[in-house]
Write a protein that holds these residues in place. Structure first.
Motif, PDB file in Angstrom:
ATOM      1  N   THR A 287       0.852  -1.196   0.000  1.00  0.00           N
ATOM      2  CA  THR A 287       0.000   0.000   0.000  1.00  0.00           C
ATOM      3  C   THR A 287       0.879   1.234   0.000  1.00  0.00           C
ATOM      4  O   THR A 287       1.997   1.228   0.527  1.00  0.00           O
ATOM      5  N   LEU A 288       0.382   2.314  -0.588  1.00  0.00           N
ATOM      6  CA  LEU A 288       1.066   3.596  -0.635  1.00  0.00           C
ATOM      7  C   LEU A 288       0.320   4.604   0.239  1.00  0.00           C
ATOM      8  O   LEU A 288      -0.910   4.606   0.291  1.00  0.00           O
ATOM      9  N   ARG A 289       1.093   5.471   0.910  1.00  0.00           N
ATOM     10  CA  ARG A 289       0.487   6.525   1.715  1.00  0.00           C
ATOM     11  C   ARG A 289       1.412   7.724   1.723  1.00  0.00           C
ATOM     12  O   ARG A 289       2.624   7.610   1.463  1.00  0.00           O
ATOM     13  N   GLU A 290       0.878   8.855   2.012  1.00  0.00           N
ATOM     14  CA  GLU A 290       1.659  10.083   2.091  1.00  0.00           C
ATOM     15  C   GLU A 290       2.454  10.118   3.399  1.00  0.00           C
ATOM     16  O   GLU A 290       1.975   9.694   4.451  1.00  0.00           O
ATOM     17  N   ARG A 291       3.693  10.603   3.302  1.00  0.00           N
ATOM     18  CA  ARG A 291       4.490  10.730   4.502  1.00  0.00           C
ATOM     19  C   ARG A 291       3.978  11.873   5.361  1.00  0.00           C
ATOM     20  O   ARG A 291       3.525  12.914   4.853  1.00  0.00           O
ATOM     21  N   GLU A 295       7.784  12.741   9.385  1.00  0.00           N
ATOM     22  CA  GLU A 295       8.632  11.867   8.595  1.00  0.00           C
ATOM     23  C   GLU A 295       9.393  12.620   7.529  1.00  0.00           C
ATOM     24  O   GLU A 295      10.507  12.239   7.171  1.00  0.00           O
ATOM     25  N   ARG A 296       8.809  13.706   7.003  1.00  0.00           N
ATOM     26  CA  ARG A 296       9.544  14.500   6.006  1.00  0.00           C
ATOM     27  C   ARG A 296      10.655  15.315   6.637  1.00  0.00           C
ATOM     28  O   ARG A 296      11.625  15.675   5.975  1.00  0.00           O
TER      29      ARG A 296
END
Length: 531
Positions: A287-291, A295-296
């Motif tokens: 699965t993909l998710r926005e950081r 985390e950035r």
């Protein structure tokens, strides 16, 4: 009234013949079993006939039985293994038996007589105890009614006590003799087990139904699998005057119930019992998710240890060997050998070769303070060297045991011949942390000092070179940088590879001392966390 015809019970020609010997002529040893091949020559008559060959081990696997004949006009129609159990009668040893058998039989008889005597003494003691209780009860009853017979009571009690004491002492002596007899019996039984082999009670034979076009001799070959047999490679390395001699051997264990006498031995790394079905595939959902903002802003790093692996030329995956699932290798013994069925290790020579050896003294102080003699050589045997233990021999004799990794033909290998007591290494580390300017980069400077000393006798005058290796961390992310500060290293390293291994070749004369200094820094940006 009509009746069905009776089946023909006339035996086939040759059914009543005695068993034809079926010796073992060739054996292929696998990882946990063996493929046994037997050859026999039988006189056949024209037509269909039944042969009885053997005896052979009762552990033969029935479904693996294969029989054939290379004689023209002879065809094997059926083959099967039959077993007969003949228990041995409990008879005393005869004149043809060994002295050990007679001694063991004599000890068994003495033990049996001693056990019977101990049983009789225990029964006598029980009766004497009952008699003593009856006498005491009689004393109590007589004293209660006024009948006092002190003289008789005293005499009877003394006689019973003396008899009980004598029987108890005899029982203790008998038990002591039984313990000694049991020790002698166990020693004799161990000697019989080591010196002699019990005849098998369960015997197997091969029954063949053969069709021959004409009468005459025929050569028959029978093969089958048998458990309780295995082999492992072993080596012996002898170092003398810059030349290494490597002798390859196969260590064989077998307890199949019959000896392999003068058989051609072949050793294979095949695993016939290994399942050949591919593993089942399981779903792996990604699965993909926005950081997140946190985390950035940060970079998570960790310090881990990794083994530096290397594939030799010609290897394309897992390296083969007896203890891995690589390519099957087959090695043959140059001469027939005999392996008895005793379950012990028996060495079968496979071959040897000699070659030039490059010897050096090496040390990795971070892992061990010892300086080890490492010998490098090239595999010129013409076949791969499987992984296995090595007996190490040099000028002073046997020095220890090591392990040889899998080595392809023509590839280089190395062996450690143990540490040298004439060297001492002391390792010291120093670490400083600081922050660099406005970038807020954290800088860690680590200094490693190595103190090498050589202790030599008055007869040593030559100079030895010691290869010293140290590790420097290797970064996999751009946020962390590792830099070797060569200008501060003393002396400068002779080599520094991509895996972060630093090497010095340090010459040391008799009684010499050297100090090596390694300096490197690890800088990380302000985003790095976990370092």
């Amino acid at each position: 009234m009509s009746t069905a015809p009776l089946p023909d019970t006339t035996p086939l020609p040759g059914a009543a013949r005695p068993a034809t010997p079926l010796p073992v002529t060739a054996v292929t040893c696998l990882e946990d079993r063996a493929q046994v091949e037997r050859t026999a020559t039988a006189e056949l008559s024209a037509g269909v006939q039944r042969l009885r060959l053997g005896p052979l081990t009762a552990l033969a696997v029935d479904r693996s039985l294969r029989a054939e004949s290379d004689t023209p006009g002879v065809r094997v129609l059926d083959a099967r293994i039959t077993r007969v159990w003949t228990p041995r009668a409990p008879l005393p040893p005869g004149p043809e038996d060994s002295a050990l058998r007679h001694r063991l039989h004599a000890l068994d008889e003495r033990r049996r007589s001693g056990e019977q005597l101990a049983d009789r003494l225990e029964a006598r003691l029980a009766l004497l105890a009952q008699l003593s209780a009856d006498l005491l009860r009689e004393v109590g009853e007589g004293a209660g009614v006024g009948e006092v017979e002190r003289t008789r009571w005293h005499r009877e009690l003394n006689r019973v006590d003396a008899e009980r004491e004598r029987s108890a002492e005899e029982l203790r002596a008998t038990r002591a003799r039984l313990r000694e007899l049991e020790k002698e019996r166990l020693a004799a039984l161990t000697a019989v087990d080591e010196a002699e082999e019990e005849p098998a009670e369960l015997l197997a034979h091969v029954e063949l139904t053969v069709e021959a076009g004409e009468a005459g001799p025929a050569r028959l070959t029978v093969s089958h699998l048998v458990p309780c047999a295995l082999w492992r490679p072993s080596y012996r390395a002898t170092l003398a005057e810059g030349v290494l001699r490597l002798e390859s051997e196969a260590v064989v264990w077998q307890r199949t119930g019959e000896a392999w006498t003068g058989a051609r031995l072949t050793f294979s790394t095949a695993r016939s019992a290994l399942a050949t079905e591919p593993p089942a595939l399981a779903e792996d959902v990604l699965t993909l998710r926005e950081r997140t903002a946190e985390e950035r802003r940060t970079v998570e790093v960790e310090l881990r240890e990794e083994t530096i692996s290397e594939l030799r030329p010609g290897a394309d995956g897992v390296l083969p060997g007896v203890d891995d699932g690589g390519e099957v290798r087959v090695l043959s013994a140059p001469a027939p050998a005999t392996v008895p069925s005793d379950g012990r290790a028996h060495r079968v020579p496979l071959g040897s070769f000699e070659g030039a050896a490059h010897s050096e003294y090496a040390c990795a102080p971070e892992l061990s303070p010892l300086v080890t003699q490492v010998v490098r050589f090239r595999n010129t045997a013409g076949h791969p060297l499987l992984a296995g233990p090595v007996e190490l021999v040099r000028g002073s004799g046997f020095t220890g045991r090591g392990r040889l990794p899998f080595t392809a033909p023509g590839a280089d290998a190395e062996l450690s011949f143990g540490s040298s007591d004439g060297y001492r290494v002391v390792r010291e580390t120093d670490e400083r942390r600081s922050t660099a300017g406005l970038s807020q980069r954290s800088v860690t400077t680590r200094t490693v000092r190595l103190h090498l000393s050589r202790f030599s006798g008055p007869e040593e005058r030559d100079e030895q070179v010691v290869a010293v290796r140290e590790r420097v961390p290797v970064s996999e992310v751009s946020a962390v940088e590792v830099r070797l500060r060569k200008e501060e290293c003393s002396p400068a390293p002779d080599a520094f590879d991509a895996e972060g291994v630093v090497r010095w070749d340090v010459p040391l004369g008799p009684g010499a001392r050297r100090t090596l200094t390694l300096v490197y820094e690890v800088s990380a940006s302000g985003k790095v966390a976990g370092f």
